[in-house]
Write a protein that holds these residues in place. Structure first.
Motif, PDB file in Angstrom:
ATOM      1  N   ASN A  76       0.809  -1.221   0.000  1.00 61.27           N
ATOM      2  CA  ASN A  76       0.000   0.000   0.000  1.00 61.27           C
ATOM      3  C   ASN A  76       0.843   1.272   0.000  1.00 61.27           C
ATOM      4  OD1 ASN A  76      -2.548   1.129  -0.247  1.00 61.27           O
ATOM      5  ND2 ASN A  76      -2.739   1.486   1.940  1.00 61.27           N
ATOM      6  N   ARG A  77       2.037   1.191  -0.580  1.00 60.97           N
ATOM      7  CA  ARG A  77       2.889   2.376  -0.740  1.00 60.97           C
ATOM      8  C   ARG A  77       2.697   2.921  -2.153  1.00 60.97           C
ATOM      9  NH1 ARG A  77       8.581  -0.189   0.535  1.00 60.97           N
ATOM     10  NH2 ARG A  77       7.669  -1.477  -1.070  1.00 60.97           N
ATOM     11  N   GLU A  78       2.621   4.228  -2.265  1.00 63.22           N
ATOM     12  CA  GLU A  78       2.553   4.834  -3.596  1.00 63.22           C
ATOM     13  C   GLU A  78       3.936   4.725  -4.222  1.00 63.22           C
ATOM     14  OE1 GLU A  78       1.607   9.037  -5.852  1.00 63.22           O
ATOM     15  OE2 GLU A  78       0.928   8.777  -3.791  1.00 63.22           O
ATOM     16  N   VAL A  79       4.028   4.005  -5.342  1.00 64.46           N
ATOM     17  CA  VAL A  79       5.329   3.762  -5.968  1.00 64.46           C
ATOM     18  C   VAL A  79       5.524   4.577  -7.241  1.00 64.46           C
ATOM     19  CG1 VAL A  79       5.651   1.477  -4.960  1.00 64.46           C
ATOM     20  CG2 VAL A  79       4.415   1.700  -7.121  1.00 64.46           C
ATOM     21  N   ALA A  80       4.448   5.118  -7.775  1.00 65.43           N
ATOM     22  CA  ALA A  80       4.564   5.946  -8.983  1.00 65.43           C
ATOM     23  C   ALA A  80       3.282   6.763  -9.139  1.00 65.43           C
ATOM     24  CB  ALA A  80       4.787   5.079 -10.221  1.00 65.43           C
ATOM     25  N   SER A  81       3.418   7.872  -9.835  1.00 62.47           N
ATOM     26  CA  SER A  81       2.243   8.680 -10.167  1.00 62.47           C
ATOM     27  C   SER A  81       2.539   9.430 -11.455  1.00 62.47           C
ATOM     28  CB  SER A  81       1.898   9.648  -9.038  1.00 62.47           C
ATOM     29  OG  SER A  81       2.925  10.587  -8.858  1.00 62.47           O
ATOM     30  N   ARG A 111      -2.501  -1.890  -7.110  1.00 61.04           N
ATOM     31  CA  ARG A 111      -3.644  -1.032  -7.395  1.00 61.04           C
ATOM     32  C   ARG A 111      -3.207   0.233  -8.125  1.00 61.04           C
ATOM     33  NH1 ARG A 111      -5.783   1.454  -3.217  1.00 61.04           N
ATOM     34  NH2 ARG A 111      -3.877   1.380  -2.020  1.00 61.04           N
ATOM     35  N   VAL A 112      -4.118   0.762  -8.894  1.00 58.83           N
ATOM     36  CA  VAL A 112      -3.921   2.077  -9.496  1.00 58.83           C
ATOM     37  C   VAL A 112      -5.233   2.844  -9.329  1.00 58.83           C
ATOM     38  CG1 VAL A 112      -4.479   1.289 -11.836  1.00 58.83           C
ATOM     39  CG2 VAL A 112      -3.174   3.379 -11.528  1.00 58.83           C
TER      40      VAL A 112
END
Length: 132
Positions: A76-81, A111-112
Motif C-alpha cells: 500500500n505504498r505509492e510507488v509511482a504517479s 492497485r492504481v
C-alpha cells in the motif's frame, strides 16, 4: 342515532382528506443530466510482458482537465504517479499506461487509482502470484 351518523360521517371525511397529499411537488419537464466523467467497461489493469499496464477507454468526458494516476504496491505504498491533460475531443481514445520499469514487481495485490479534477473516478487492482 342521528348523532352517531354525523360522527361516522365526520370520521370518514377526516380519513378521506387525511390521505390526500397536502402538497404536490412541481416536477419540471426535461431536466438535463449533467455530464460526468465515465470510463468504458473495457478499461482494465493487466499484466503484459512482465509489466503492469492500465488500459483506459473513455466513455464520457464532460470537460478538459488533468487525469491523474497513482500506483500502489502490495504494501500500500505509492510507488509511482503521473498525470496528463485530456479533453472531450479524446472521448473515443484508448490509452495504455505502463507502471514505470524502475518499479520492481512483487507478488500481491497491485492497485492504481484514477482521478480527474481531484475526484476519484475508479480504482483498478490485479493480484500478482508468487511465480512472478
Amino acid at each position: 342515532m342521528k348523532h352517531r351518523g354525523l360522527g361516522l360521517l365526520a370520521c370518514f371525511t377526516l380519513l378521506l382528506f387525511g390521505c390526500r397529499p397536502l402538497y404536490v411537488p412541481f416536477v419540471p419537464e426535461g431536466v438535463p443530466l449533467q455530464p460526468r466523467f465515465r470510463l468504458d467497461e473495457t478499461s482494465e489493469l493487466i499484466r503484459f510482458e512482465d509489466r503492469l499496464q492500465l488500459v483506459l477507454s473513455f466513455y464520457e468526458l464532460p470537460e478538459e482537465g488533468w487525469l491523474a494516476l497513482q500506483w500502489f504496491d502490495p504494501r500500500n505504498r505509492e510507488v509511482a504517479s503521473e498525470s496528463f491533460w485530456i479533453s472531450p475531443s479524446q472521448r473515443a481514445v484508448r490509452r495504455r499506461l505502463d507502471l514505470p520499469e524502475t518499479v520492481p514487481l512483487s507478488s500481491g495485490e497491485w492497485r492504481v487509482v484514477v482521478s480527474f479534477d481531484s475526484r476519484i473516478i475508479r480504482q483498478f487492482s490485479i493480484v500478482i502470484g508468487d511465480s512472478g
